[in-house]
Structures are given as C-alpha cells and as structure tokens.
Write a protein that holds these residues in place. Structure first.
Motif, PDB file in Angstrom:
ATOM      1  N   PRO A   1       0.833  -1.326   0.069  1.00 45.66           N
ATOM      2  CA  PRO A   1       0.029   0.153   0.103  1.00 45.66           C
ATOM      3  C   PRO A   1       0.670   1.170  -0.053  1.00 45.66           C
ATOM      4  CG  PRO A   1      -0.855  -1.512   1.445  1.00 45.66           C
ATOM      5  CD  PRO A   1       0.474  -2.170   1.034  1.00 45.66           C
ATOM      6  N   PRO A   2       1.805   1.167   0.648  1.00 49.84           N
ATOM      7  CA  PRO A   2       2.798   2.457   0.659  1.00 49.84           C
ATOM      8  C   PRO A   2       3.229   2.989  -0.450  1.00 49.84           C
ATOM      9  CG  PRO A   2       3.234   1.445   2.843  1.00 49.84           C
ATOM     10  CD  PRO A   2       2.448   0.490   1.837  1.00 49.84           C
ATOM     11  N   LEU A   3       3.703   2.024  -1.286  1.00 48.30           N
ATOM     12  CA  LEU A   3       4.398   2.084  -2.751  1.00 48.30           C
ATOM     13  C   LEU A   3       3.297   2.546  -3.707  1.00 48.30           C
ATOM     14  CD1 LEU A   3       6.525   2.283  -4.553  1.00 48.30           C
ATOM     15  CD2 LEU A   3       6.367  -0.466  -4.890  1.00 48.30           C
ATOM     16  N   ILE A   4       2.013   1.920  -3.462  1.00 43.34           N
ATOM     17  CA  ILE A   4       0.886   2.273  -4.427  1.00 43.34           C
ATOM     18  C   ILE A   4       0.448   3.662  -4.216  1.00 43.34           C
ATOM     19  CG2 ILE A   4      -1.409   1.763  -5.035  1.00 43.34           C
ATOM     20  CD1 ILE A   4      -0.635  -1.156  -4.607  1.00 43.34           C
ATOM     21  N   LEU A   5       0.290   3.798  -2.866  1.00 44.42           N
ATOM     22  CA  LEU A   5      -0.264   5.416  -2.380  1.00 44.42           C
ATOM     23  C   LEU A   5       0.968   6.630  -3.077  1.00 44.42           C
ATOM     24  CD1 LEU A   5      -1.518   4.701   1.053  1.00 44.42           C
ATOM     25  CD2 LEU A   5      -2.796   5.254  -0.897  1.00 44.42           C
ATOM     26  N   THR A   6       2.076   6.151  -2.945  1.00 45.62           N
ATOM     27  CA  THR A   6       3.124   7.173  -3.410  1.00 45.62           C
ATOM     28  C   THR A   6       3.154   7.322  -4.836  1.00 45.62           C
ATOM     29  OG1 THR A   6       4.653   6.482  -1.445  1.00 45.62           O
ATOM     30  CG2 THR A   6       5.535   7.902  -3.040  1.00 45.62           C
TER      31      THR A   6
END
Length: 455
Positions: free
Chosen positions: A26-31
């Motif tokens: 999720p962090p990578l996708i949100l970024t």
C-alpha cells in the motif's frame, strides 16, 4: 500425456497464482498515485491556456507538486502567472491532495455501484491510518461530508466579507479559492504577498485560521467529536490532539507576540489590536497552513526558530497537515517524562501506551530528521545562500507548510527537484515513504538481550 499435463500445467497455473497472490504494498501504491496525480497536474498546467506566459516543465512540475502535496511553496505567482483555468487546476489538485486521493477513489467506486475489494480496502486503510478494513467506507463518506459542510460555511462567510470589495463574481471566486486553500492547509494565495494585505482584517484572519486549524486536527478527530459530543466519551487520541493543539497554539501566540512586539518590521508599528491579530495568525499558521500576514524574512531569530519547531510538529494524523504530527510529538514527550520519573510504562490519561507505538513515534522522528539533514547538506553545496534560508525551506517543504524566507523562487533546478521530493515525502509521511522500499520481515528467532551505553 496425462503425466505431462499433471507436471507442466500446474506449474504454469501455480506461477500465475503466485503472481496474483503477491502481497500488496500500500505505501508504494499510495506514493505512486500521488506522483501520478502530480504528473497529470503538470500536463494540465503546461497547456497554453493555463498560464499567461508559457511555463517551463520544472515550473509546472513544481507548482503541481506543491498543490497535490498541499504545501504552498511557489516558483511563480499564482495570481498573475496562471489564468483562471490554471488556478482552477491548482484548486482541484489541492482538494484531491488535501482530502486524500483514496477518499475520492472510494467515493467514486461507491457512486458507480462497485464494491471495494480487499486490495482497495488495504490501500484505503493505509491512507486513513486505520486497521479496520470494514470502516474505511464510513471514514471516506465522513471525510467528504465534513469537508463539504465546513468549506460551504467558510465560503459563505468569505463571500459576505468580500462582496463589497470584489463584487459578486469576484467575491465568489476569491472565496472559493481561499476556502479550498485554507481548509486543505495548502497556503496558496492569489496575492504575491500571501495574506499581508488582510493582516488587519479580523474576519479574514479568523475564518482562515479556523479553517486550517480544523483541517489540521484530523478527520478521525472530527468524526469522533461529531459522534460522541461529550468530552469524557471522546477517544484518547481525540483528547490528546485537542489539548496539545490548544496548548501549542496558545504558547506560540504568547511567544510570537513577545518576540515581535518591538520589531519595527513586523508588529512594532501596528495598533495593539492589529498586533494581537497578526501575532495570533503567525503563531498558528506554521504548524499547518503556510499563509502569512507578516514578512517571514523579517521575523526575529527567536520567532524564526520557534516557527521551525512548529513546522516540525505539524498537525494531526489523517489530516490536511503534515510534520511529524501532534501524536508523535506528544508520545515522545510522554516517553521522556516517564523515563525521567523512572516509570515502567508510558501512560497518558490513565492509559498505557505500547512499546511498539513509542518505537514507531521514534522512527518517524529519526526518519524525518535524517531526511531533513541530508537535504540541507546537499542543498548547502548547491545553493549560494545562508544555512538558515536553506534549513527553513527544507523544513517547510518536508512538513508541507509552504512558508518561505523569499527563497523558493531563487532555487536552482536541482534544488527544486529536491524540494519536490521532500514535499512528496512529507505528504505521504516519512515512515510510509520508507515502507516503499523496506518490506516487513518477520523474525522467527529470538536473540539474547544485550545493552549499549546511551545518554
């Protein structure tokens, strides 16, 4: 033939199944989503009818990044360099970046009759900083509802205040722009001097400061206040955020007034009532908004240092503000207090905080300071400027505040790219950004304990 199918086909299906079951980051996708939105905004700002004179790619990229990350640092004058279309693009980017792309995505999915899958709920829970996968839809609906209600009220108040000065159409546009910019803590203004023109206008100062303070509390806090409506029923997090915000704002107001009272470049030459208004606004804006009614470069060294501290602290979690966040700051203060008093646990309001939460808060601060110091070190080699100006710019970008000592427009292209990266890191959060590269790893073994001398 049967054996070949049994041995080969399952391998192909297993390979595809393993790819499908690959864990979501999720962090990578949100970024990546934030970065994609920045690129989209850059393309819109590069359109011929978006600016009075053609913008360079880096100017459009910087402006879009500042809008999406609700920072407010600018390399162009928003009010004169951009057309109405370009300013509307900035407003839309601010609104999406402020309330969160995942909020817009969740509501969009629901509006077309689609259900959220597990991956979508994981992404939304990461954006809303909650472990409740079933509650993300409720949070998204509340964010949209509260945002619309608060901004509508503020728009009407602005419209009434400005209708005599700007007329119906002008007042409506001005009100819309500043409502969106203030509530989302963006700090964008239609005047190159930010809000210095309105430093004596009580209504404008109160409306805008109320907007960015409310927006900086955090949507989970607003939801809890609305649902409980009794102080003793509020969640511990809500009470901590409200108490800390009130204490920090009051202390900052007193100190700014004290530091600037005799400064002829800021408060000394103003009537007493205007001194109070200006000191209040300058005290509450560094933690969240980025507007200013006093010249930042003319503040005393004491006020500048205090402003840096306030920018580092920032606002509440799941809000339109950034920084290390109030919760993180409070946890570290409580942890220090507990250690000095030799308490075995860190407690707050008769509740015990877990060691994991304390370590998380410490990790956020270390990542924040490491990122800030590394950026300051690199930019000090690139720019021929004072260390104070560079430090102020870096902290303002990393905390997505938007205040500047008249330095942003003088940045070289490499430094602008560094500031863009800092704004993105600040918006998604240093810890979330670090999770893009550091995947969680379970430790099955337990090692013998040891000690390292500290202090």
């Amino acid at each position: 033939m049967i054996n070949w199918q049994a041995n080969v086909l399952p391998k192909q299906f297993n390979r595809r199944l393993n790819n499908f079951k690959r864990p979501v980051n999720p962090p990578l996708i949100l970024t990546a989503v934030f970065f994609t939105l920045i690129i989209f905004g850059t393309c819109l700002l590069l359109l011929p009818f978006a600016s009075v004179e053609s913008l360079s790619f880096i100017q459009a990229f910087f402006t879009a990044s500042s809008a999406v990350t609700v920072t407010g640092l600018v390399v162009i004058d928003t009010g004169t360099a951009l057309t109405t279309f370009g300013q509307c693009v900035v407003m839309v980017l601010i609104q999406i970046g402020g309330i969160g792309f995942m909020t817009v995505a969740v509501i969009s999915f629901l509006s077309i009759g689609k259900n959220l899958g597990l991956k979508q709920r994981l992404l939304a829970s990461q954006a809303f900083d909650t472990s409740d996968l079933n509650g993300v839809i409720h949070v998204a609906k509340c964010v949209i509802t509260y945002s619309l209600i608060i901004q509508t009220i503020a728009f009407c108040l602005f419209f009434i205040s400005w209708i005599d000065d700007y007329g119906i159409a002008g007042s409506a546009y001005q009100s819309l722009f500043y409502t969106i910019s203030a509530f989302n803590n963006a700090g964008f203004a239609l005047d190159s001097n930010s809000l210095m023109t309105f430093k004596s206008d009580i209504s404008v100062n109160l409306i805008i400061s109320a907007l960015f303070i409310i927006g900086g509390l955090g949507f989970t806090v607003l939801i809890d206040i609305y649902q409980q409506r009794r102080w003793h029923k509020l969640a511990i997090n809500t009470r901590i955020v409200l108490i800390a915000s009130a204490v920090i704002n009051c202390c900052a107001f007193f100190l700014i007034f004290l530091f600037e009272y005799s400064n002829p470049a800021t408060l000394a030459n103003l009537p007493f009532n205007e001194q109070v208004i200006a000191a209040w606004f300058q005290a509450v804006t560094p933690r969240t908004a980025g507007f200013n009614t006093l010249p930042i470069s003319q503040l005393t060294s004491d006020s500048t240092l205090l402003t840096l501290l306030l920018m580092v602290i920032g606002g509440g979690s799941v809000s339109t503000a950034s920084g290390i966040k109030i919760g993180t700051f409070v946890i570290l203060i409580l942890a220090m207090y507990s250690y000095l008093r030799q308490k075995p646990q860190v407690t707050v309001l008769n509740r015990e905080l877990s060691d994991k939460l304390v370590i998380k808060a410490l990790s956020v601060v270390i990542l924040y300071l490491f990122t800030a110091f590394l950026s300051i070190m690199i930019m000090s080699k690139i720019e021929q400027a004072s260390l104070l100006d560079i430090t102020f710019e870096v902290i303002s970008a990393l905390s997505t505040v938007g205040l500047s000592r008249d330095f942003t427009s003088n940045l070289s292209i490499p430094s602008q790219l560094i500031i863009i990266l800092l704004m993105l890191i600040g918006r998604v959060g240093p810890l979330t950004f670090a999770y893009c590269f550091a995947r969680p790893k379970l430790q099955p073994l337990k090692f013998a304990k040891t000690t390292i001398q500290i202090g």
